[in-house]
Scaffold this motif. Structure first.
Motif, PDB file in Angstrom:
ATOM      1  N   LEU A 198       0.826  -1.208   0.000  1.00  0.00           N
ATOM      2  CA  LEU A 198       0.000   0.000   0.000  1.00  0.00           C
ATOM      3  C   LEU A 198       0.864   1.263   0.000  1.00  0.00           C
ATOM      4  O   LEU A 198       0.583   2.221  -0.710  1.00  0.00           O
ATOM      5  CB  LEU A 198      -0.903   0.048   1.242  1.00  0.00           C
ATOM      6  N   HIS A 199       1.911   1.230   0.800  1.00  0.00           N
ATOM      7  CA  HIS A 199       2.727   2.429   1.012  1.00  0.00           C
ATOM      8  C   HIS A 199       3.929   2.523   0.068  1.00  0.00           C
ATOM      9  O   HIS A 199       4.449   3.607  -0.152  1.00  0.00           O
ATOM     10  CB  HIS A 199       3.199   2.473   2.466  1.00  0.00           C
ATOM     11  N   GLY A 200       4.360   1.383  -0.436  1.00  0.00           N
ATOM     12  CA  GLY A 200       5.534   1.370  -1.308  1.00  0.00           C
ATOM     13  C   GLY A 200       6.787   0.867  -0.614  1.00  0.00           C
ATOM     14  O   GLY A 200       7.728   0.430  -1.260  1.00  0.00           O
ATOM     15  N   HIS A 201       6.822   0.952   0.702  1.00  0.00           N
ATOM     16  CA  HIS A 201       7.911   0.407   1.521  1.00  0.00           C
ATOM     17  C   HIS A 201       7.446   0.413   2.977  1.00  0.00           C
ATOM     18  O   HIS A 201       6.415   1.011   3.304  1.00  0.00           O
ATOM     19  CB  HIS A 201       9.205   1.219   1.361  1.00  0.00           C
ATOM     20  N   LEU A 202       8.205  -0.248   3.835  1.00  0.00           N
ATOM     21  CA  LEU A 202       7.848  -0.299   5.253  1.00  0.00           C
ATOM     22  C   LEU A 202       8.525   0.865   5.967  1.00  0.00           C
ATOM     23  O   LEU A 202       9.643   0.753   6.442  1.00  0.00           O
ATOM     24  CB  LEU A 202       8.248  -1.632   5.889  1.00  0.00           C
ATOM     25  N   SER A 203       7.840   1.991   6.025  1.00  0.00           N
ATOM     26  CA  SER A 203       8.371   3.163   6.724  1.00  0.00           C
ATOM     27  C   SER A 203       8.097   3.019   8.219  1.00  0.00           C
ATOM     28  O   SER A 203       7.239   2.220   8.628  1.00  0.00           O
ATOM     29  CB  SER A 203       7.699   4.431   6.203  1.00  0.00           C
ATOM     30  N   PRO A 204       8.777   3.793   9.055  1.00  0.00           N
ATOM     31  CA  PRO A 204       8.470   3.751  10.485  1.00  0.00           C
ATOM     32  C   PRO A 204       7.004   4.096  10.774  1.00  0.00           C
ATOM     33  O   PRO A 204       6.381   3.478  11.638  1.00  0.00           O
ATOM     34  CB  PRO A 204       9.420   4.802  11.082  1.00  0.00           C
ATOM     35  N   GLY A 205       6.445   5.058  10.053  1.00  0.00           N
ATOM     36  CA  GLY A 205       5.047   5.432  10.273  1.00  0.00           C
ATOM     37  C   GLY A 205       4.079   4.309   9.931  1.00  0.00           C
ATOM     38  O   GLY A 205       3.083   4.106  10.623  1.00  0.00           O
ATOM     39  N   VAL A 206       4.358   3.585   8.868  1.00  0.00           N
ATOM     40  CA  VAL A 206       3.520   2.436   8.499  1.00  0.00           C
ATOM     41  C   VAL A 206       3.620   1.363   9.587  1.00  0.00           C
ATOM     42  O   VAL A 206       2.606   0.808  10.015  1.00  0.00           O
ATOM     43  CB  VAL A 206       3.925   1.866   7.118  1.00  0.00           C
ATOM     44  N   ALA A 207       4.843   1.093  10.045  1.00  0.00           N
ATOM     45  CA  ALA A 207       5.033   0.093  11.100  1.00  0.00           C
ATOM     46  C   ALA A 207       4.309   0.512  12.379  1.00  0.00           C
ATOM     47  O   ALA A 207       3.661  -0.310  13.038  1.00  0.00           O
ATOM     48  CB  ALA A 207       6.522  -0.112  11.371  1.00  0.00           C
ATOM     49  N   LEU A 208       4.392   1.794  12.718  1.00  0.00           N
ATOM     50  CA  LEU A 208       3.719   2.295  13.919  1.00  0.00           C
ATOM     51  C   LEU A 208       2.207   2.150  13.783  1.00  0.00           C
ATOM     52  O   LEU A 208       1.535   1.664  14.697  1.00  0.00           O
ATOM     53  CB  LEU A 208       4.100   3.760  14.155  1.00  0.00           C
ATOM     54  N   GLY A 209       1.645   2.544  12.641  1.00  0.00           N
ATOM     55  CA  GLY A 209       0.208   2.384  12.416  1.00  0.00           C
ATOM     56  C   GLY A 209      -0.212   0.924  12.472  1.00  0.00           C
ATOM     57  O   GLY A 209      -1.264   0.583  13.028  1.00  0.00           O
ATOM     58  N   PHE A 210       0.614   0.053  11.906  1.00  0.00           N
ATOM     59  CA  PHE A 210       0.341  -1.381  11.919  1.00  0.00           C
ATOM     60  C   PHE A 210       0.265  -1.890  13.358  1.00  0.00           C
ATOM     61  O   PHE A 210      -0.684  -2.571  13.747  1.00  0.00           O
ATOM     62  CB  PHE A 210       1.417  -2.131  11.131  1.00  0.00           C
TER      63      PHE A 210
END
Length: 192
Positions: free
Chosen positions: A11-23
């Protein structure tokens, strides 16, 4: 979990810290509510327009297309996971005093991080337990009713809109754009 984490990356294009935090916030919210990913009673509100929403979408199954994922941009790294049937939920935010130094530096935007550093921070966030979060029980009204809306036509532009989003003014049914709430400015028509 691994499959849904891959969804977040896609969805995001890569695993950013923000994506990991939201996850991770989504996972903890589900646990606290006793619900499973994709439960139809579930909805989520993300308090920033940045990366968190993609992580929350992947971990909870809430999506904008199902009217169960909303962004209310307060500029905060915070998420609310709630139930539409009871209107009860949990709101999660970071406890800044407990964060590891690099995670805190990232959250505070203290410096630019390399791609490798961001990957390391993201992996660290995926393993953060509840002690790193402020978790509060809240009540929240669902933003949408999960029913088929009636469709009406805007008397000004002629476009179809859901009746619940229509504006009544001067005896006319109008879309929000024709009533002055446009997020865009029309240019000359295409092809003319």
């Amino acid at each position: 979990m691994e499959t849904y984490l891959k969804v977040a990356e896609m969805l995001h294009g890569h695993l950013s810290p923000g994506v990991a935090l939201g996850f991770r916030m989504g996972q903890i919210g589900l646990e606290k509510l006793g619900l499973s990913r994709g439960d139809k009673r579930l909805f989520a509100v993300v308090e920033t327009e940045l990366c968190l929403a993609d992580g929350v979408q992947a971990s909870t199954g809430c999506t904008p297309g199902h009217s169960s994922l909303f962004v209310k941009d307060f500029g905060k790294l915070a998420v609310c996971i709630a139930r539409s049937d009871t209107k009860e939920g949990v709101r999660l935010s970071l406890k800044s005093e407990l964060l590891p130094p690099t995670v805190k530096d990232w959250a505070m935007c203290r410096r630019k991080f390399s791609h490798e550093e961001e990957e390391k921070i993201a992996k660290e966030m995926l393993h953060m337990d509840e002690t790193f979060f402020q978790i509060e029980r809240v009540t929240v009204e669902p933003f949408s009713k999960f029913e088929e809306p009636k469709i009406v036509k805007c008397d000004t532009c002629g476009e179809w809109i859901t009746e619940t989003k229509a504006v009544k003014a001067d005896g006319k049914t109008m879309c929000r754009a024709c009533n002055g709430a446009r997020y865009y400015q029309p240019l000359k028509p295409l092809g003319k």
